[in-house]
Design a protein around this motif. Structure first.
Motif, PDB file in Angstrom:
ATOM      1  N   UNK A   1     -10.913  -3.931   0.773  1.00  0.00           N
ATOM      2  CA  UNK A   1     -11.319  -3.774  -0.624  1.00  0.00           C
ATOM      3  C   UNK A   1     -12.454  -2.772  -0.748  1.00  0.00           C
ATOM      4  N   UNK A   2     -13.430  -2.888   0.129  1.00  0.00           N
ATOM      5  CA  UNK A   2     -14.586  -1.997   0.099  1.00  0.00           C
ATOM      6  C   UNK A   2     -14.180  -0.546   0.332  1.00  0.00           C
ATOM      7  N   UNK A   3     -13.271  -0.313   1.262  1.00  0.00           N
ATOM      8  CA  UNK A   3     -12.824   1.054   1.561  1.00  0.00           C
ATOM      9  C   UNK A   3     -12.135   1.676   0.353  1.00  0.00           C
ATOM     10  N   UNK A   4     -11.285   0.907  -0.312  1.00  0.00           N
ATOM     11  CA  UNK A   4     -10.595   1.438  -1.497  1.00  0.00           C
ATOM     12  C   UNK A   4     -11.593   1.693  -2.631  1.00  0.00           C
ATOM     13  N   UNK A   5     -12.570   0.828  -2.766  1.00  0.00           N
ATOM     14  CA  UNK A   5     -13.564   1.004  -3.830  1.00  0.00           C
ATOM     15  C   UNK A   5     -14.493   2.177  -3.542  1.00  0.00           C
ATOM     16  N   UNK A   6     -14.802   2.425  -2.284  1.00  0.00           N
ATOM     17  CA  UNK A   6     -15.620   3.597  -1.956  1.00  0.00           C
ATOM     18  C   UNK A   6     -14.887   4.881  -2.321  1.00  0.00           C
ATOM     19  N   UNK A   7     -13.580   4.859  -2.172  1.00  0.00           N
ATOM     20  CA  UNK A   7     -12.781   6.021  -2.565  1.00  0.00           C
ATOM     21  C   UNK A   7     -12.785   6.172  -4.078  1.00  0.00           C
ATOM     22  N   UNK A   8     -12.787   5.052  -4.768  1.00  0.00           N
ATOM     23  CA  UNK A   8     -12.796   5.063  -6.227  1.00  0.00           C
ATOM     24  C   UNK A   8     -14.167   5.420  -6.782  1.00  0.00           C
ATOM     25  N   UNK A   9     -15.224   5.073  -6.022  1.00  0.00           N
ATOM     26  CA  UNK A   9     -16.606   5.308  -6.447  1.00  0.00           C
ATOM     27  C   UNK A   9     -17.332   6.176  -5.414  1.00  0.00           C
ATOM     28  N   UNK A  10     -16.955   7.425  -5.287  1.00  0.00           N
ATOM     29  CA  UNK A  10     -17.575   8.281  -4.269  1.00  0.00           C
ATOM     30  C   UNK A  10     -19.091   8.388  -4.460  1.00  0.00           C
ATOM     31  N   UNK A  11     -19.808   8.250  -3.356  1.00  0.00           N
ATOM     32  CA  UNK A  11     -21.263   8.352  -3.418  1.00  0.00           C
ATOM     33  C   UNK A  11     -21.956   7.092  -3.893  1.00  0.00           C
TER      34      UNK A  11
ATOM     35  N   UNK B   1       0.829  -1.217   0.000  1.00  0.00           N
ATOM     36  CA  UNK B   1       0.000   0.000   0.000  1.00  0.00           C
ATOM     37  C   UNK B   1       0.857   1.258   0.000  1.00  0.00           C
ATOM     38  N   UNK B   2       2.012   1.190   0.624  1.00  0.00           N
ATOM     39  CA  UNK B   2       2.881   2.366   0.722  1.00  0.00           C
ATOM     40  C   UNK B   2       3.344   2.858  -0.641  1.00  0.00           C
ATOM     41  N   UNK B   3       3.285   1.990  -1.654  1.00  0.00           N
ATOM     42  CA  UNK B   3       3.788   2.360  -2.983  1.00  0.00           C
ATOM     43  C   UNK B   3       2.687   2.699  -3.984  1.00  0.00           C
ATOM     44  N   UNK B   4       1.408   2.656  -3.565  1.00  0.00           N
ATOM     45  CA  UNK B   4       0.321   2.879  -4.523  1.00  0.00           C
ATOM     46  C   UNK B   4       0.132   4.355  -4.821  1.00  0.00           C
ATOM     47  N   UNK B   5      -0.521   4.622  -5.960  1.00  0.00           N
ATOM     48  CA  UNK B   5      -0.745   6.005  -6.390  1.00  0.00           C
ATOM     49  C   UNK B   5      -2.207   6.419  -6.373  1.00  0.00           C
ATOM     50  N   UNK B   6      -3.093   5.507  -6.016  1.00  0.00           N
ATOM     51  CA  UNK B   6      -4.511   5.843  -5.997  1.00  0.00           C
ATOM     52  C   UNK B   6      -5.333   4.651  -5.553  1.00  0.00           C
ATOM     53  N   UNK B   7      -6.649   4.828  -5.426  1.00  0.00           N
ATOM     54  CA  UNK B   7      -7.501   3.751  -4.921  1.00  0.00           C
ATOM     55  C   UNK B   7      -7.537   2.502  -5.792  1.00  0.00           C
ATOM     56  N   UNK B   8      -7.403   2.654  -7.105  1.00  0.00           N
ATOM     57  CA  UNK B   8      -7.393   1.474  -7.977  1.00  0.00           C
ATOM     58  C   UNK B   8      -6.171   0.610  -7.673  1.00  0.00           C
ATOM     59  N   UNK B   9      -5.022   1.240  -7.528  1.00  0.00           N
ATOM     60  CA  UNK B   9      -3.804   0.498  -7.179  1.00  0.00           C
ATOM     61  C   UNK B   9      -3.911  -0.086  -5.770  1.00  0.00           C
ATOM     62  N   UNK B  10      -4.622   0.605  -4.888  1.00  0.00           N
ATOM     63  CA  UNK B  10      -4.787   0.111  -3.519  1.00  0.00           C
ATOM     64  C   UNK B  10      -5.583  -1.193  -3.502  1.00  0.00           C
ATOM     65  N   UNK B  11      -6.589  -1.295  -4.368  1.00  0.00           N
ATOM     66  CA  UNK B  11      -7.345  -2.545  -4.495  1.00  0.00           C
ATOM     67  C   UNK B  11      -6.401  -3.668  -4.907  1.00  0.00           C
ATOM     68  N   UNK B  12      -5.546  -3.395  -5.867  1.00  0.00           N
ATOM     69  CA  UNK B  12      -4.621  -4.419  -6.361  1.00  0.00           C
ATOM     70  C   UNK B  12      -3.554  -4.769  -5.329  1.00  0.00           C
ATOM     71  N   UNK B  13      -3.286  -3.851  -4.400  1.00  0.00           N
ATOM     72  CA  UNK B  13      -2.318  -4.131  -3.336  1.00  0.00           C
ATOM     73  C   UNK B  13      -2.781  -5.302  -2.473  1.00  0.00           C
ATOM     74  N   UNK B  14      -4.097  -5.450  -2.337  1.00  0.00           N
ATOM     75  CA  UNK B  14      -4.643  -6.587  -1.584  1.00  0.00           C
ATOM     76  C   UNK B  14      -4.284  -7.894  -2.294  1.00  0.00           C
ATOM     77  N   UNK B  15      -4.462  -7.923  -3.599  1.00  0.00           N
ATOM     78  CA  UNK B  15      -4.122  -9.114  -4.387  1.00  0.00           C
ATOM     79  C   UNK B  15      -2.614  -9.360  -4.362  1.00  0.00           C
ATOM     80  N   UNK B  16      -1.837  -8.285  -4.464  1.00  0.00           N
ATOM     81  CA  UNK B  16      -0.381  -8.432  -4.454  1.00  0.00           C
ATOM     82  C   UNK B  16       0.112  -9.003  -3.128  1.00  0.00           C
ATOM     83  N   UNK B  17      -0.511  -8.590  -2.031  1.00  0.00           N
ATOM     84  CA  UNK B  17      -0.101  -9.095  -0.718  1.00  0.00           C
ATOM     85  C   UNK B  17      -0.349 -10.591  -0.607  1.00  0.00           C
ATOM     86  N   UNK B  18      -1.455 -11.066  -1.169  1.00  0.00           N
ATOM     87  CA  UNK B  18      -1.723 -12.509  -1.170  1.00  0.00           C
ATOM     88  C   UNK B  18      -0.702 -13.247  -2.036  1.00  0.00           C
ATOM     89  N   UNK B  19      -0.358 -12.666  -3.180  1.00  0.00           N
ATOM     90  CA  UNK B  19       0.646 -13.286  -4.046  1.00  0.00           C
ATOM     91  C   UNK B  19       2.002 -13.315  -3.350  1.00  0.00           C
TER      92      UNK B  19
END
Length: 203
Positions: free
Chosen positions: A147-157, A85-103
């Motif tokens: 995942x939900x928190x990052x997606x809420x940031x990506x999809x405000x409202x 997460x420390x290296x991401x540039x936005x909420x879309x990358x933050x979602x993928x950080x979850x997948x990367x951590x599992x990998x």
């Protein structure tokens, strides 16, 4: 409740000693490689190089040790996630950080190779009502919540849309890690990550 009871029996200082760490490390290796049910206390103490009394000075029971192992594995995953997460540039990358951590977890040098999610593997062996199952459930709920928190940031409202997408991505993640465990490598995790990137990119 079990943890509070344990704290009454053993001072915090003793529970954080070197022996406790060796026991937990040995249990982590054996539980993941051989399974919880197949791993006895004698096996763990022999591998840790401690007396059986030392184990019971640090853990109330095997069930307490299993719970501690699962909590440590959860914290280990969180560490990988936070690093990503420390290296991401936005909420879309933050979602993928979850997948990367599992990998990243799948890429660890396991003794007998990657066997899937250690938390789910253990939960499958534990009876209903075991504290360890609650630890696993909380971990999975936290992953979906992230995942939900990052997606809420990506999809405000669009709270409901973000919630549903988080659920779908959590299903994708779990399916991928089960298949990866069966196949013994991280290929399915990488495929799931690519699919998640496509789904998030289409939002």
């Amino acid at each position: 409740m079990g943890e509070a009871k344990a704290e009454e029996k053993q001072p915090v200082k003793r529970r954080r000693g070197a022996a406790r760490g060796r026991i937990l490390d040995a249990a982590a290796r054996r539980f993941y490689a051989d399974g919880v049910a197949a791993t006895g206390i004698d096996t763990i103490t022999a591998e840790a190089g401690v007396a059986k009394m030392s184990l019971y000075n640090n853990f109330d029971s095997k069930a307490d040790l299993v719970r501690a192992y699962l909590e440590a594995r959860h914290e280990e995953w969180l560490g990988l996630y936070r690093h990503r997460l420390a290296a991401v540039r936005g909420p879309a990358d933050a979602v993928l950080a979850v997948f990367d951590a599992y990998a990243d977890h799948a890429d660890f040098a396991y003794e007998h190779g990657f066997r899937g999610c250690g938390l789910l593997n253990a939960a499958a062996e534990l009876p209903n009502g075991h504290e360890g199952r609650a630890v696993v459930r909380r971990h999975k709920e936290e992953v979906e919540s992230l995942l939900s928190a990052h997606l809420r940031e990506l999809l405000p409202g669009q709270e409901e849309r973000a919630r549903v997408m988080a659920e779908h991505l959590a299903f994708l993640l779990e399916g991928a890690i089960v298949r990866a465990g069966l196949e013994g490598d991280d290929a399915r995790m990488r495929s799931a990550r690519d699919l998640a990137a496509s789904l998030v990119g289409a939002l």
